[in-house]
Design a protein around this motif. Structure first.
Motif, PDB file in Angstrom:
ATOM      1  N   ILE A 170       0.863  -1.192   0.000  1.00  0.00           N
ATOM      2  CA  ILE A 170       0.000   0.000   0.000  1.00  0.00           C
ATOM      3  C   ILE A 170       0.896   1.237   0.000  1.00  0.00           C
ATOM      4  CG2 ILE A 170      -1.810   1.277   1.194  1.00  0.00           C
ATOM      5  CD1 ILE A 170      -2.553  -1.336   2.633  1.00  0.00           C
ATOM      6  N   LEU A 171       0.701   2.118  -0.982  1.00  0.00           N
ATOM      7  CA  LEU A 171       1.456   3.365  -1.033  1.00  0.00           C
ATOM      8  C   LEU A 171       0.553   4.521  -0.659  1.00  0.00           C
ATOM      9  CD1 LEU A 171       4.115   4.867  -1.764  1.00  0.00           C
ATOM     10  CD2 LEU A 171       3.138   5.214  -4.052  1.00  0.00           C
ATOM     11  N   LEU A 172       1.043   5.375   0.246  1.00  0.00           N
ATOM     12  CA  LEU A 172       0.350   6.599   0.626  1.00  0.00           C
ATOM     13  C   LEU A 172       1.118   7.784   0.052  1.00  0.00           C
ATOM     14  CD1 LEU A 172      -0.126   5.852   4.457  1.00  0.00           C
ATOM     15  CD2 LEU A 172      -1.648   5.205   2.579  1.00  0.00           C
ATOM     16  N   LEU A 173       0.424   8.676  -0.626  1.00  0.00           N
ATOM     17  CA  LEU A 173       1.052   9.898  -1.139  1.00  0.00           C
ATOM     18  C   LEU A 173      -0.030  10.926  -1.416  1.00  0.00           C
ATOM     19  CD1 LEU A 173       2.290   9.202  -4.838  1.00  0.00           C
ATOM     20  CD2 LEU A 173       0.297   8.170  -3.765  1.00  0.00           C
ATOM     21  N   ASN A 174       0.367  12.186  -1.640  1.00  0.00           N
ATOM     22  CA  ASN A 174      -0.648  13.202  -1.906  1.00  0.00           C
ATOM     23  C   ASN A 174      -0.807  13.437  -3.411  1.00  0.00           C
ATOM     24  OD1 ASN A 174       1.277  15.144  -2.790  1.00  0.00           O
ATOM     25  ND2 ASN A 174       1.590  15.882  -0.694  1.00  0.00           N
ATOM     26  N   GLU A 175      -1.743  14.316  -3.761  1.00  0.00           N
ATOM     27  CA  GLU A 175      -2.056  14.570  -5.175  1.00  0.00           C
ATOM     28  C   GLU A 175      -0.836  15.022  -5.973  1.00  0.00           C
ATOM     29  OE1 GLU A 175      -6.069  16.436  -6.387  1.00  0.00           O
ATOM     30  OE2 GLU A 175      -5.758  17.081  -4.316  1.00  0.00           O
ATOM     31  N   ASN A 176      -0.099  15.998  -5.422  1.00  0.00           N
ATOM     32  CA  ASN A 176       1.056  16.524  -6.146  1.00  0.00           C
ATOM     33  C   ASN A 176       2.111  15.450  -6.361  1.00  0.00           C
ATOM     34  OD1 ASN A 176      -0.050  19.094  -6.324  1.00  0.00           O
ATOM     35  ND2 ASN A 176       0.867  19.768  -4.396  1.00  0.00           N
ATOM     36  N   GLU A 177       2.307  14.608  -5.352  1.00  0.00           N
ATOM     37  CA  GLU A 177       3.297  13.543  -5.458  1.00  0.00           C
ATOM     38  C   GLU A 177       2.874  12.497  -6.492  1.00  0.00           C
ATOM     39  OE1 GLU A 177       4.429  14.229  -0.778  1.00  0.00           O
ATOM     40  OE2 GLU A 177       3.085  12.594  -1.378  1.00  0.00           O
ATOM     41  N   ALA A 178       1.581  12.191  -6.530  1.00  0.00           N
ATOM     42  CA  ALA A 178       1.085  11.233  -7.524  1.00  0.00           C
ATOM     43  C   ALA A 178       1.300  11.758  -8.939  1.00  0.00           C
ATOM     44  CB  ALA A 178      -0.403  10.960  -7.278  1.00  0.00           C
ATOM     45  N   HIS A 179       1.073  13.061  -9.120  1.00  0.00           N
ATOM     46  CA  HIS A 179       1.290  13.667 -10.436  1.00  0.00           C
ATOM     47  C   HIS A 179       2.774  13.670 -10.794  1.00  0.00           C
ATOM     48  CE1 HIS A 179       1.235  16.391 -13.813  1.00  0.00           C
ATOM     49  NE2 HIS A 179       1.939  17.287 -13.146  1.00  0.00           N
ATOM     50  N   LEU A 180       3.624  14.014  -9.817  1.00  0.00           N
ATOM     51  CA  LEU A 180       5.067  14.069 -10.062  1.00  0.00           C
ATOM     52  C   LEU A 180       5.613  12.682 -10.419  1.00  0.00           C
ATOM     53  CD1 LEU A 180       7.596  15.882 -10.021  1.00  0.00           C
ATOM     54  CD2 LEU A 180       7.860  15.297  -7.599  1.00  0.00           C
ATOM     55  N   LEU A 181       5.086  11.658  -9.766  1.00  0.00           N
ATOM     56  CA  LEU A 181       5.576  10.296  -9.988  1.00  0.00           C
ATOM     57  C   LEU A 181       5.141   9.752 -11.344  1.00  0.00           C
ATOM     58  CD1 LEU A 181       7.090   7.862  -8.848  1.00  0.00           C
ATOM     59  CD2 LEU A 181       4.995   7.200  -7.645  1.00  0.00           C
ATOM     60  N   SER A 208      -8.002  18.941   2.133  1.00  0.00           N
ATOM     61  CA  SER A 208      -9.370  19.276   2.545  1.00  0.00           C
ATOM     62  C   SER A 208     -10.437  18.606   1.692  1.00  0.00           C
ATOM     63  CB  SER A 208      -9.567  20.798   2.494  1.00  0.00           C
ATOM     64  OG  SER A 208      -9.366  21.276   1.172  1.00  0.00           O
ATOM     65  N   SER A 209     -10.005  17.918   0.626  1.00  0.00           N
ATOM     66  CA  SER A 209     -10.963  17.191  -0.221  1.00  0.00           C
ATOM     67  C   SER A 209     -11.057  15.706   0.136  1.00  0.00           C
ATOM     68  CB  SER A 209     -10.569  17.332  -1.703  1.00  0.00           C
ATOM     69  OG  SER A 209     -10.624  18.680  -2.100  1.00  0.00           O
ATOM     70  N   GLY A 210     -10.310  15.260   1.154  1.00  0.00           N
ATOM     71  CA  GLY A 210     -10.410  13.872   1.577  1.00  0.00           C
ATOM     72  C   GLY A 210      -9.295  13.010   1.032  1.00  0.00           C
ATOM     73  N   ALA A 211      -9.621  11.770   0.682  1.00  0.00           N
ATOM     74  CA  ALA A 211      -8.620  10.826   0.191  1.00  0.00           C
ATOM     75  C   ALA A 211      -9.299   9.786  -0.686  1.00  0.00           C
ATOM     76  CB  ALA A 211      -7.901  10.143   1.354  1.00  0.00           C
ATOM     77  N   THR A 212      -8.565   9.315  -1.695  1.00  0.00           N
ATOM     78  CA  THR A 212      -9.082   8.311  -2.625  1.00  0.00           C
ATOM     79  C   THR A 212      -8.210   7.065  -2.563  1.00  0.00           C
ATOM     80  OG1 THR A 212      -9.974   9.994  -4.123  1.00  0.00           O
ATOM     81  CG2 THR A 212      -9.589   7.800  -5.049  1.00  0.00           C
ATOM     82  N   GLY A 223     -14.464  11.316   2.603  1.00  0.00           N
ATOM     83  CA  GLY A 223     -14.548  12.749   2.820  1.00  0.00           C
ATOM     84  C   GLY A 223     -13.701  13.183   4.003  1.00  0.00           C
ATOM     85  N   VAL A 224     -13.958  14.366   4.520  1.00  0.00           N
ATOM     86  CA  VAL A 224     -13.192  14.893   5.649  1.00  0.00           C
ATOM     87  C   VAL A 224     -14.152  15.317   6.758  1.00  0.00           C
ATOM     88  CG1 VAL A 224     -11.252  15.679   4.254  1.00  0.00           C
ATOM     89  CG2 VAL A 224     -13.174  17.228   4.671  1.00  0.00           C
ATOM     90  N   TYR A 225     -13.619  15.381   7.961  1.00  0.00           N
ATOM     91  CA  TYR A 225     -14.364  15.931   9.084  1.00  0.00           C
ATOM     92  C   TYR A 225     -14.241  17.451   9.019  1.00  0.00           C
ATOM     93  CZ  TYR A 225     -15.992  16.745  13.825  1.00  0.00           C
ATOM     94  OH  TYR A 225     -16.697  17.179  14.926  1.00  0.00           O
ATOM     95  N   PRO A 226     -15.358  18.186   9.105  1.00  0.00           N
ATOM     96  CA  PRO A 226     -15.275  19.647   8.984  1.00  0.00           C
ATOM     97  C   PRO A 226     -14.538  20.284  10.160  1.00  0.00           C
ATOM     98  CG  PRO A 226     -17.504  18.952   9.601  1.00  0.00           C
ATOM     99  CD  PRO A 226     -16.750  17.709   9.265  1.00  0.00           C
ATOM    100  N   ILE A 227     -13.526  21.064   9.855  1.00  0.00           N
ATOM    101  CA  ILE A 227     -12.714  21.724  10.877  1.00  0.00           C
ATOM    102  C   ILE A 227     -13.080  23.204  10.937  1.00  0.00           C
ATOM    103  CG2 ILE A 227     -10.363  22.300  11.583  1.00  0.00           C
ATOM    104  CD1 ILE A 227     -10.999  19.346  11.733  1.00  0.00           C
ATOM    105  N   GLU A 228     -13.371  23.700  12.138  1.00  0.00           N
ATOM    106  CA  GLU A 228     -13.715  25.110  12.276  1.00  0.00           C
ATOM    107  C   GLU A 228     -12.506  26.009  12.033  1.00  0.00           C
ATOM    108  OE1 GLU A 228     -15.656  26.066  15.911  1.00  0.00           O
ATOM    109  OE2 GLU A 228     -17.286  24.622  15.617  1.00  0.00           O
ATOM    110  N   LYS A 229     -11.358  25.589  12.548  1.00  0.00           N
ATOM    111  CA  LYS A 229     -10.162  26.407  12.394  1.00  0.00           C
ATOM    112  C   LYS A 229      -8.927  25.515  12.321  1.00  0.00           C
ATOM    113  CE  LYS A 229      -7.293  29.946  14.597  1.00  0.00           C
ATOM    114  NZ  LYS A 229      -7.040  30.747  15.820  1.00  0.00           N
TER     115      LYS A 229
END
Length: 299
Positions: A170-181, A208-212, A223-229
């Motif tokens: 299982i690989l975990l990475l963010n959107e920018n990293e997936a695009h770069l790879l 803030s858009s969650g995870a796929t 999805g994500v839990y709404p954060i006030e601050k």
């Protein structure tokens, strides 16, 4: 069913943080710290890492409380890894003030006999060469390997990273990293291209858009839990990993683990340094998981 042990290897640091509301200060940080605090409440975490002779008692107290095994947590003469960062008002930009590797520069992971047999292995966001060193010492062939990475390793040590991916489940990475790879913008397409490199499952964190999550069954989105601050996003990705892997170690499904990761990360961003994670309990996590589930797209 009792939770299975998790072996984690990652950085342990003394961070200096500056956030937009004016708060600044020194905190205990590093990928292993956030992971251990997030996962250690729910599963036995075995830590592989290194600190210097200057590492404060406050930091050791964290590991004594949240880690089940610190046999492979080395203390070396010298300075602990230090990193300083300043976040800008839009939260999209972060300026690195300094990076001082200290004893982490010569860190060579050495696994005890017990830790070579852990059924869950989480390779934190560190140099792929160190990740490979740990992988080459493992003895449990039925282990589940979860790896994290970042832009720096994709750009500078791609060959080593590709070797890690061949041994990763299982690989975990963010959107920018997936695009770069991959060079691919669309998340599911990028994830599937990464899956052809080795990992059967890819989790793309989207802030803030969650995870796929993409695997043989297709794609699901949490999805994500709404954060006030937002107070401080440092360690959010590592906290996500802690929640995700701990859920798997407790026998939960991939979908449930994805939700747990998203909910766990929400605690992290609500506090300065690791303060937010202190609010994480079985009850508070489940309450947030219920909210995240309602905001998720599961078939």
């Amino acid at each position: 069913m009792s939770a299975k042990p998790i072996l984690t290897v990652g950085s342990i640091a003394i961070d200096w943080l500056e956030v937009p509301d004016g708060r600044k200060g020194e905190v205990i940080g590093g990928s292993a710290t956030y992971f251990t605090m997030s996962a250690g409440r729910f599963s036995p975490v075995h830590v592989v890492g290194v600190v210097g002779s200057d590492f404060p008692q406050q930091g050791m107290d964290i590991y004594h409380e949240y880690a089940a095994n610190t046999v492979d947590l080395q203390t070396k003469d010298g300075d602990t890894f230090r990193w300083g960062g300043r976040y800008h008002a839009d939260w999209e930009r972060r300026t690195t003030l300094y990076t001082e590797l200290g004893v982490f520069e010569s860190f060579s992971p050495e696994l005890s006999t017990e830790n070579r047999a852990c059924p869950f292995v989480c390779l934190g966001n560190i140099q792929p060469a160190l990740q490979l060193s740990v992988l080459n010492q493992l003895e449990n062939r039925e282990r589940l390997v979860i790896s994290d990475t970042m832009n720096l390793w994709i750009e500078t040590t791609r060959d080593d990273l590709l070797q890690v991916l061949l041994k990763t489940d299982i690989l975990l990475l963010n959107e920018n990293e997936a695009h770069l790879l991959t060079g691919v913008r669309e998340i599911v397409d990028a994830a599937n291209q990464i899956r052809s490199m080795g990992p059967g499952t890819v989790v793309v964190k989207q802030g803030s858009s969650g995870a796929t999550l993409v695997d043989d069954s297709g794609a699901v989105h949490a999805g994500v839990y709404p954060i006030e601050k937002i107070v401080d996003p440092t360690g959010a990705g590592d906290s996500f990993a802690g929640g995700f892997v701990a859920a798997l170690a407790n026998g939960r499904s991939m979908k449930s683990a994805l939700v747990a990761g998203s909910a766990t990360a929400s605690f992290c961003v609500e506090g300065f340094g690791t303060e937010g994670i202190l609010r994480l309990t079985e009850e508070t996590l489940q309450a947030r998981m219920d909210v995240v589930t309602d905001k998720s797209e599961f078939a």
